[in-house]
Design a protein around this motif. Sequence first.
Motif, PDB file in Angstrom:
ATOM      1  N   ILE A 105       0.831  -1.229  -0.025  1.00  0.00           N
ATOM      2  CA  ILE A 105       0.070  -0.012   0.034  1.00  0.00           C
ATOM      3  C   ILE A 105       0.931   1.379   0.214  1.00  0.00           C
ATOM      4  O   ILE A 105       0.644   2.207  -0.847  1.00  0.00           O
ATOM      5  CB  ILE A 105      -1.037   0.026   1.078  1.00  0.00           C
TER       6      ILE A 105
ATOM      7  N   ASP B 189       3.984   1.469  -0.978  1.00  0.00           N
ATOM      8  CA  ASP B 189       4.469   1.941  -2.492  1.00  0.00           C
ATOM      9  C   ASP B 189       3.578   2.736  -3.319  1.00  0.00           C
ATOM     10  O   ASP B 189       3.824   3.453  -3.969  1.00  0.00           O
ATOM     11  CB  ASP B 189       4.580   0.486  -2.857  1.00  0.00           C
ATOM     12  N   ASP B 190       2.185   2.174  -3.435  1.00  0.00           N
ATOM     13  CA  ASP B 190       1.257   2.853  -4.211  1.00  0.00           C
ATOM     14  C   ASP B 190       0.972   4.094  -3.779  1.00  0.00           C
ATOM     15  O   ASP B 190       1.121   5.093  -4.841  1.00  0.00           O
ATOM     16  CB  ASP B 190      -0.020   2.118  -4.020  1.00  0.00           C
TER      17      ASP B 190
ATOM     18  N   ASP C 262       3.949   6.726  -4.449  1.00  0.00           N
ATOM     19  CA  ASP C 262       3.624   6.995  -5.954  1.00  0.00           C
ATOM     20  C   ASP C 262       2.690   8.174  -6.039  1.00  0.00           C
ATOM     21  O   ASP C 262       2.814   9.210  -6.770  1.00  0.00           O
ATOM     22  CB  ASP C 262       3.581   6.110  -6.735  1.00  0.00           C
ATOM     23  N   HIS C 263       1.406   7.964  -5.601  1.00  0.00           N
ATOM     24  CA  HIS C 263       0.537   8.844  -5.701  1.00  0.00           C
ATOM     25  C   HIS C 263       0.598  10.302  -4.954  1.00  0.00           C
ATOM     26  O   HIS C 263       0.490  11.235  -5.672  1.00  0.00           O
ATOM     27  CB  HIS C 263      -0.936   8.140  -4.655  1.00  0.00           C
TER      28      HIS C 263
ATOM     29  N   GLU D  45       3.529  11.443  -4.774  1.00  0.00           N
ATOM     30  CA  GLU D  45       4.593  12.216  -5.535  1.00  0.00           C
ATOM     31  C   GLU D  45       3.937  12.905  -6.853  1.00  0.00           C
ATOM     32  O   GLU D  45       4.160  13.705  -7.124  1.00  0.00           O
ATOM     33  CB  GLU D  45       5.443  11.154  -5.946  1.00  0.00           C
ATOM     34  N   GLN D  46       2.984  11.993  -7.366  1.00  0.00           N
ATOM     35  CA  GLN D  46       2.257  12.691  -8.465  1.00  0.00           C
ATOM     36  C   GLN D  46       1.400  14.076  -7.963  1.00  0.00           C
ATOM     37  O   GLN D  46       1.546  14.826  -8.670  1.00  0.00           O
ATOM     38  CB  GLN D  46       1.220  11.624  -8.818  1.00  0.00           C
ATOM     39  N   VAL D  47       0.747  13.787  -6.995  1.00  0.00           N
ATOM     40  CA  VAL D  47      -0.066  14.872  -6.198  1.00  0.00           C
ATOM     41  C   VAL D  47       0.889  16.002  -6.027  1.00  0.00           C
ATOM     42  O   VAL D  47       0.447  17.256  -6.350  1.00  0.00           O
ATOM     43  CB  VAL D  47      -0.972  14.483  -5.130  1.00  0.00           C
TER      44      VAL D  47
ATOM     45  N   GLU E  73       1.865  17.898  -9.157  1.00  0.00           N
ATOM     46  CA  GLU E  73       0.830  18.710  -9.588  1.00  0.00           C
ATOM     47  C   GLU E  73       0.641  20.135  -8.838  1.00  0.00           C
ATOM     48  O   GLU E  73       0.237  21.258  -9.330  1.00  0.00           O
ATOM     49  CB  GLU E  73      -0.404  17.862  -9.579  1.00  0.00           C
TER      50      GLU E  73
ATOM     51  N   ARG F 227      -5.948  18.728  -0.422  1.00  0.00           N
ATOM     52  CA  ARG F 227      -6.314  18.020  -1.624  1.00  0.00           C
ATOM     53  C   ARG F 227      -6.744  16.450  -1.261  1.00  0.00           C
ATOM     54  O   ARG F 227      -7.516  15.995  -2.063  1.00  0.00           O
ATOM     55  CB  ARG F 227      -5.020  17.834  -2.413  1.00  0.00           C
ATOM     56  N   LEU F 228      -6.021  15.845  -0.391  1.00  0.00           N
ATOM     57  CA  LEU F 228      -6.215  14.546  -0.204  1.00  0.00           C
ATOM     58  C   LEU F 228      -7.009  14.188   1.177  1.00  0.00           C
ATOM     59  O   LEU F 228      -7.384  12.919   1.164  1.00  0.00           O
ATOM     60  CB  LEU F 228      -4.963  13.766   0.039  1.00  0.00           C
TER      61      LEU F 228
END
Lengths: 386, 97
Positions: free
Chosen positions: A31, A33-34, A37-38, A40-42, A45, A58-59
């Motif tokens: 989890i 790991d995923d 990455d999430h 990092e993307q956010v 942005e 945001r989250l």
Amino acid sequence: VNTTLDNAAAAYVDAMRAELADLPPDEVAEIVDDVADHLEQVAAELGDTVTPVALADRLGAPAAYAAELRAAAGFPAPTGGPRRGDRSRRAQRFLVTWMIRIALGIGVTGTAISLVDGYWYPEFWLVAAMLVAVAGGGWLLLRGPSREPAEVLRELPDLARAERRYGLIASTAWGSATTEFVASLRPAWWVVRGWVAANVLIFFVGRDPAFPIDRSVGAVLVLAAAIVASVWWGRRSAAGAVEGWPRLAQLAGNALLAIAAPVVVVSIGQPTGYAYIHHEPVFDGFYHQDGLPIVNLFPYGPEGDLLEIRLYDQEGRAVDNVFGIDWDADCAGVADVRPGNVFPRPLVELDPVTGQCVEVEFAAPFGAVLRGTAPSSVVDDEHGDG
Amino acid sequence: VLAVLRESDGYGYDVLRRLRAAGLTEVGDASVYGTLRRLYRAGALTTYVVPSEEGPNRKYYSLNESGRDSLASSTKTWLGFADALNTLLETGTKEVA
């Protein structure tokens, strides 16, 4: 790379990881790991405005994120207590945590005593280092020889907490400036690591640990080789080329060298071995070639008879620093009835019965008359005896 | 999520973006990641890691046989349900009219 961004995102991931602590470690690792990455993307942005607050806007809060993920993944809500099946893991964790805490305590105590005493006690550091090595190494071996070491170490609550705190501090303006500055010094740290390693190496093969004083060719070669190796390894590691077991070894090596560093720094500027004779008092005075101090002088005249003399050096100074009489600290000063440069010095001891300092017969090794120098007196003496 | 992955394999954020692009704007980020984990544990998905040029390695999810079956049966169920509702709603509309 924007470190503020990384720090805020890392702190978020860590907070979320803490929320999932009751799930199986392998699942948590997947989890995380995923989610990493999430994040990092956010963060990418959001651009330069990434802060813990912006991420939460945001989250949602890390706890809310974790709860939603849990629900969607079909995991039960946190039970509040750890699972029963994890008893042995918890026991290991407890043991390792306390070993490290005790090691820290020993290290801090040793440092405090050293500061108060003015002497350096390497034993404390040695014991602390051994505890940390056994605890940390054991934990890594038991918990995940094939997993990312940092991940495994994070399962220790103390370390996870310390890391979270570090993340929060590092996400402030001052904190990020500092971490960025320290990170920019990385090559310098590699050189320092090589230098410490060289000193440890030289120390273990029986050479003077105070390298900068002892500039023998061998030491220079060892130093050069260690620094080159350390920088080479550092560059590889920074490029991400060091994984698995070598990384574990690197972690352990760094930890050991970090512990060795203060010892190396302190032992520099001290003569070899000095650090280890801390309890022996060191006197100024004369020593015989065999290493024993000269505590008295017995001058004999041309006739072979024991003289009482006064000694002066080439500057006309009284030679009064032969150890002589004042061995017994209780009698210090009492015997100063004669100047210190008069020889032989009388021996003064504390009489255990009267409590007084009394002058005792000094034991002239060859007696009052030196045999062989005054044939007449020797003959007389022998006649007397015979 | 299964339908998105039937088109092509994807990593978490990629799946999220494709769902959004398909019009599911209300779906929560964490829900997508949670769903991926649930499907994975149920054996509908497999994962593999692809080295990434910009960052750390990235975990891709892909549909396997069991996932395709699961998608087929879900599709059938959903279409049947949607058909029934459509029929019901259309009949209602006619009666109102």
